[in-house]
Design an enzyme around this catalytic site. Structure first.
Site, short mmCIF file in Angstrom:
data_model
loop_
_atom_site.label_atom_id
_atom_site.label_comp_id
_atom_site.label_asym_id
_atom_site.label_seq_id
_atom_site.Cartn_x
_atom_site.Cartn_y
_atom_site.Cartn_z
N CYS A 232 4.09 -8.38 -2.53
CA CYS A 232 5.35 -7.68 -2.83
C CYS A 232 6.22 -8.52 -3.78
O CYS A 232 7.01 -7.97 -4.55
CB CYS A 232 6.16 -7.43 -1.57
SG CYS A 232 5.39 -6.33 -0.39
N HIS B 234 3.77 1.18 1.75
CA HIS B 234 3.33 0.97 0.36
C HIS B 234 1.83 0.68 0.39
O HIS B 234 1.35 -0.02 1.31
CB HIS B 234 4.01 -0.25 -0.27
CG HIS B 234 5.36 -0.01 -0.86
ND1 HIS B 234 6.37 -0.96 -0.80
CD2 HIS B 234 5.87 1.03 -1.57
CE1 HIS B 234 7.44 -0.50 -1.43
NE2 HIS B 234 7.17 0.71 -1.90
N1 ARG Z 1 12.39 -3.80 1.85
C1 ARG Z 1 11.54 -3.38 0.76
C2 ARG Z 1 11.35 -1.88 0.78
O1 ARG Z 1 11.22 -1.34 1.86
C3 ARG Z 1 10.22 -4.08 0.83
C4 ARG Z 1 9.36 -3.80 -0.36
C5 ARG Z 1 8.02 -4.47 -0.26
N2 ARG Z 1 7.30 -4.35 -1.47
C6 ARG Z 1 6.01 -4.00 -1.57
N3 ARG Z 1 5.44 -4.06 -2.74
N4 ARG Z 1 5.35 -3.56 -0.53
O2 ARG Z 1 11.34 -1.23 -0.22
#
Ligand code: ARG
Length: 268
Positions: free
Chosen positions: A261, A167
């Site tokens: 996150c 991300h």
């Molecule tokens: N386990 C989640 C996923 O892989 C973590 C999300 C983390 N969120 C972020 N905004 N980076 O989707």
């Protein structure tokens, strides 16, 4: 440094149902132990940190069977009072999208339906007047075009190339209206050139900072809330004139998430 008034409004989701039961990013190991109670107390500390800074924190109820719902940043993109809903890449997170959309509709926001894979503020970050948008792992390029149409703001596509930084908000942090911090190696050569052109004074993170999700930080323009383990980044931010607050959200890192996150900015 900025002069932006630092009061912000955030949406968060207490990790009551936090777990690591599937693997949709390299940080997640469903065979490793995790501690939901510890995740909750670390999250409570993060929330209290925002409240102590004078910010407003709204809460959305976490739902059973959605262990990643704590990662509110993925719930929407909210700019100028408009909400662009999300559409997750992975089936495991799909049901979070309507839950977040319903929260915004119920709180009086205009909600635009997402037409493409779009993981919200995980990949789409407001930087001054423009939106920086990541693609390569989750949010699709088509979603960037829709984002530009919905908000009427320029969207700058950035190609993510390292699966650990899946991300945009794991590889880049918006510090204020003019500056960012980022890990160059998480981006394609062309995107690195774009970032150098737009942000010549950016704070450059080290690989060690990124490995503790140090870039997954929340800045109100003055104070940066970041993982306490990101020591070099903390020093670099202070040298650049920012105040810093270190928080420990190591339990949530087992799912691949950090402070940012857990935090969706609501820009009314
Ligand atoms: N386990 C989640 C996923 O892989 C973590 C999300 C983390 N969120 C972020 N905004 N980076 O989707």
């Amino acid at each position: 440094m900025t002069t932006t008034a630092p009061t912000r409004r955030y949406l968060m989701c207490r990790p009551t149902h936090f777990a690591v039961t599937y693997r949709i990013n390299p940080w997640m190991d469903p065979t490793a132990p995790y501690d939901t109670a510890l995740a909750v107390s670390q999250w409570e500390n993060l929330r209290q940190t925002f409240l102590d800074l004078g910010h407003t924190v709204d809460l959305i109820e976490g739902l059973p069977g959605l262990p990643d719902m704590v990662f509110a940043a993925n719930g929407a993109t909210v700019v100028d009072g408009k909400v662009l809903a999300v559409q997750f890449r992975d089936a495991e997170r799909a049901d979070e999208a309507p839950a977040y959309a319903a929260w915004f509709a119920g709180n009086g926001f205009e909600v635009f339906e997402s037409k493409h894979t779009n993981e919200g503020e995980g990949d789409i970050l407001l930087a001054g007047d423009v939106l920086l948008a990541g693609t390569g792992f989750r949010t699709s390029h088509a979603a960037h075009a829709q984002t530009q149409e919905v908000f009427g703001r320029p969207v700058i596509t950035l190609q993510l190339v390292d699966p650990a930084y899946y991300h945009l908000d794991t590889a880049l942090c918006v510090l204020d209206e003019r500056n960012i911090a980022y890990l160059p190696s998480a981006f394609s050569p062309g995107s690195q050139a774009v970032l150098r052109r737009l942000f010549p004074d950016a704070v450059i993170a080290t690989p060690a900072d990124a490995e503790v999700l140090g870039l997954n930080a929340v800045s109100d323009g003055r104070t940066v809330v970041l993982p306490v383990q990101a020591t070099a980044l903390t020093a670099a931010l202070q040298a650049a004139g920012y105040a810093t607050i270190g928080v420990d959200v190591s339990e949530l890192r087992k799912a691949g998430g950090g402070p940012k996150c857990c935090t969706l900015e609501v820009r009314a």
